[in-house]
Design a protein around this motif. Structure first.
Motif, PDB file in Angstrom:
ATOM      1  N   ARG A 444       0.825  -1.214   0.000  1.00  0.00           N
ATOM      2  CA  ARG A 444       0.000   0.000   0.000  1.00  0.00           C
ATOM      3  C   ARG A 444       0.857   1.262   0.000  1.00  0.00           C
ATOM      4  O   ARG A 444       1.847   1.358   0.721  1.00  0.00           O
ATOM      5  CB  ARG A 444      -0.907   0.041   1.233  1.00  0.00           C
ATOM      6  N   ILE A 453      -2.379   9.432   2.148  1.00  0.00           N
ATOM      7  CA  ILE A 453      -3.417   8.742   1.381  1.00  0.00           C
ATOM      8  C   ILE A 453      -3.113   7.263   1.369  1.00  0.00           C
ATOM      9  O   ILE A 453      -1.947   6.857   1.324  1.00  0.00           O
ATOM     10  CB  ILE A 453      -3.483   9.312  -0.056  1.00  0.00           C
ATOM     11  N   GLU A 454      -4.124   6.438   1.459  1.00  0.00           N
ATOM     12  CA  GLU A 454      -3.904   4.993   1.455  1.00  0.00           C
ATOM     13  C   GLU A 454      -4.531   4.391   0.211  1.00  0.00           C
ATOM     14  O   GLU A 454      -5.738   4.531  -0.029  1.00  0.00           O
ATOM     15  CB  GLU A 454      -4.498   4.347   2.703  1.00  0.00           C
ATOM     16  N   VAL A 455      -3.696   3.704  -0.594  1.00  0.00           N
ATOM     17  CA  VAL A 455      -4.191   3.095  -1.830  1.00  0.00           C
ATOM     18  C   VAL A 455      -3.358   1.866  -2.146  1.00  0.00           C
ATOM     19  O   VAL A 455      -2.142   1.845  -1.921  1.00  0.00           O
ATOM     20  CB  VAL A 455      -4.134   4.116  -2.999  1.00  0.00           C
ATOM     21  N   ASP A 489     -11.623   2.009  -7.455  1.00  0.00           N
ATOM     22  CA  ASP A 489     -11.384   2.538  -6.115  1.00  0.00           C
ATOM     23  C   ASP A 489     -11.050   4.019  -6.250  1.00  0.00           C
ATOM     24  O   ASP A 489     -10.408   4.441  -7.221  1.00  0.00           O
ATOM     25  CB  ASP A 489     -10.235   1.790  -5.433  1.00  0.00           C
ATOM     26  N   SER A 491      -9.517   7.111  -3.844  1.00  0.00           N
ATOM     27  CA  SER A 491      -8.948   7.551  -2.568  1.00  0.00           C
ATOM     28  C   SER A 491      -8.667   9.047  -2.646  1.00  0.00           C
ATOM     29  O   SER A 491      -8.170   9.543  -3.668  1.00  0.00           O
ATOM     30  CB  SER A 491      -7.652   6.798  -2.265  1.00  0.00           C
ATOM     31  N   ALA A 493      -7.250  12.736  -0.577  1.00  0.00           N
ATOM     32  CA  ALA A 493      -6.505  13.350   0.529  1.00  0.00           C
ATOM     33  C   ALA A 493      -6.452  14.854   0.309  1.00  0.00           C
ATOM     34  O   ALA A 493      -6.550  15.341  -0.825  1.00  0.00           O
ATOM     35  CB  ALA A 493      -5.096  12.777   0.607  1.00  0.00           C
TER      36      ALA A 493
END
Length: 532
Positions: A444, A453-455, A489, A491, A493
């Motif tokens: 990740r 940011i988490e992706v 998805d 994400s 931030a």
């Protein structure tokens, strides 16, 4: 006095006799010539005895081959391409894959010149008219001179630069496009360097010399051909698929493209290809390496590399780095793989000449940060270097290109058990990405250029930076929907400067038109597209 061990080298496909003689003459090598052996018999009966195998395109190094290679240290692919070698499968079994990337350079350069001259003077057709049809009709064969014409060279590496120098001797005006080199490499040759691809499309003749990857596949398509001048001449002696073949066919058929010289096709052999129906194309059956000199070079270099690999002396031009997991903690290998992916990702986000790569590690992974930096460098430089970059020569290639590689071990992270941060600096700017692997084993990203940011690190990815104002997410969604791009998805931030970053994973390939439309949105500050 004890007898020194003899190492078994199996030659699976034909190579130059000079290479065979080198193997035969080495007293420490047990040489097995198996080029004419049935492939099933080769795998079942001969490969299990081999310390090293030399292959070419006729032998697939697939799962069955690898499973049988229980004693094998290395495979030498006698040539540049390794499309028929399962590199990942070899790595898992500790087999080093090597190639011979520079042996056919001059042969490829001179074949390119052959196609350029043939297209300008229609030589193959006039030859056929006289020799085979016995027609003497000089007025039918008016060609064009190369002198004074503009040649666009896409990719100014080992081959492209040499083609350019030879074309310059014909008094052509050379314009080179290669975002991954320093402009001085071109300008020092009294040629023009451009960062604007439109300058290439305006040339009289265009030749391409790039690796085949996600960025260069279909690099010349309908859109690019439409922008070219009428009567352009296109040359491809590099890799099949760099020119979209349907678009190339249409351009030749309409005479927008006056002539094309093609040595490589997307699928080979190409004996039934539609391009062969046309009368304004010069073709050859992938002859880039087909000179006696290059075959000698390939054969002797492959034999020398095989001998050194068998004895454990060196592994020249290694394409992989087999990891003995018994000697490193089990958690390290996924971090090495992730580092390479991040390097590759950042090189797509920041497409320009690389100046520096800095790798930082926090937690236990910090003890392996030097190895990590090698993997990162391979990923970052592979966009431009293609088959020629590997774990063994990465440091040398970086030094040759003037790229500074740094690594640093930091203290433990207050948030993550292990964290790696990769900073890529190019002539256009800097990109910094931090990433980790949680207990679920998923790689990740956790920060990009100051945005937390988490992706997940996978798939097709759009990175959209914008002013933090209302309506942006809706505009992005409607734009992608308009182009039939499905979001997997999303994400998001924000930072303290009233900016936002969206990382969007999508299910299908995104074309240039879609990216351009996203870039035109009022709030957009930057948009990048990457494929992992």
């Amino acid at each position: 006095m004890p007898t020194r061990k003899k190492y078994t080298v199996v030659v699976c496909d034909h190579i130059h006799e000079a290479g065979l003689k080198m193997l035969q003459d080495d007293k420490n090598i047990n040489f097995v010539m198996a080029a004419d052996v049935d492939k099933k018999e080769l795998v079942q009966k001969i490969i299990p005895t081999a310390d090293v195998a030399i292959t070419r395109s006729s032998t697939d190094v697939d799962a069955a081959f690898i499973a049988a290679a229980t004693n094998m240290k290395a495979i030498v692919r006698a040539g540049v391409g390794v499309d028929n070698v399962d590199i990942e499968g070899c790595s898992k079994e500790g087999i080093i894959v090597m190639n011979v990337p520079t042996a056919n350079t001059i042969a490829a350069v001179e074949l390119t010149m052959t196609h350029m001259l043939s297209c300008m003077r229609m030589f193959p057709y006039s030859h056929d008219h006289l020799k085979n049809q016995r027609v003497w009709k000089r007025e039918k064969w008016y060609g064009h001179e190369m002198k004074g014409k503009k040649l666009g060279v896409i990719g100014f590496g080992n081959i492209g630069s040499r083609v350019a120098k030879r074309a310059a001797s014909f008094e052509m005006d050379i314009i080179a496009y290669d975002p991954y080199i320093h402009p001085s490499k071109v300008t020092d040759c009294d040629m023009t360097y451009t960062k604007n691809f439109e300058d290439i499309l305006a040339c009289d003749m265009i030749t391409i010399h790039t690796p085949k990857n996600q960025e260069t596949l279909n690099m010349i398509d309908e859109k690019e051909i439409a922008k070219m001048k009428d009567g352009v001449v296109l040359i491809n002696c590099a890799r099949g698929g760099l020119y979209n073949e349907k678009a190339l066919y249409n351009g030749l058929k309409s005479k927008k493209i006056r002539f094309a010289g093609i040595d490589v096709f997307s699928k080979e052999p190409a004996t039934d290809h539609p391009l062969l129906e046309l009368d304004n194309i010069c073709v050859s059956p992938h002859l880039g390496a087909n000179t006696f000199e290059s075959q000698y070079n390939i054969g002797t270099q492959a034999a020398a590399n095989a001998i050194e690999a068998a004895k454990g002396i060196s592994f020249a031009h290694a394409m992989n780095l087999p990891i003995d997991e018994s000697k490193i903690p089990s958690f390290v290998k996924p971090f090495l793989e992730m580092g390479q992916k991040i390097g590759f990702l950042e090189s797509q986000m920041n497409k320009s000449q690389i100046i520096a790569i800095k790798v930082s590690g926090q937690g236990e992974i910090a003890n392996f940060v030097e190895s990590l930096s090698t993997f990162v460098a391979v990923g970052a430089m592979s966009q431009n270097s293609g088959d020629t970059i590997n774990y063994v020569n990465a440091e040398f290639v970086a030094k040759e290109k003037g790229i500074k590689i740094e690594s640093e071990a930091l203290g433990d992270s207050s948030v993550y058990k292990n964290l790696i941060t990769i900073k890529l600096t190019t002539a256009e700017g800097t990109t910094t990405i931090s990433s980790t692997i949680f207990d679920d084993g998923v790689q990740r990203i956790v920060a990009i250029d100051g945005f937390d940011i988490e992706v997940a690190l996978k798939g097709d990815m759009i990175l959209f930076k914008n002013s933090d104002v209302p309506g942006v997410i809706g505009s992005i969604g409607s734009t992608l929907a308009k182009h039939n791009v499905n979001i997997a998805d999303f994400s998001l931030a924000r930072n303290d400067n009233a900016e936002a970053l969206a990382v969007i994973l999508v299910d299908n390939t995104v074309n240039d038109e879609t990216i351009e439309e996203l870039a035109s949105l009022d709030a957009c500050l930057s948009v990048n597209y990457a494929r992992l």
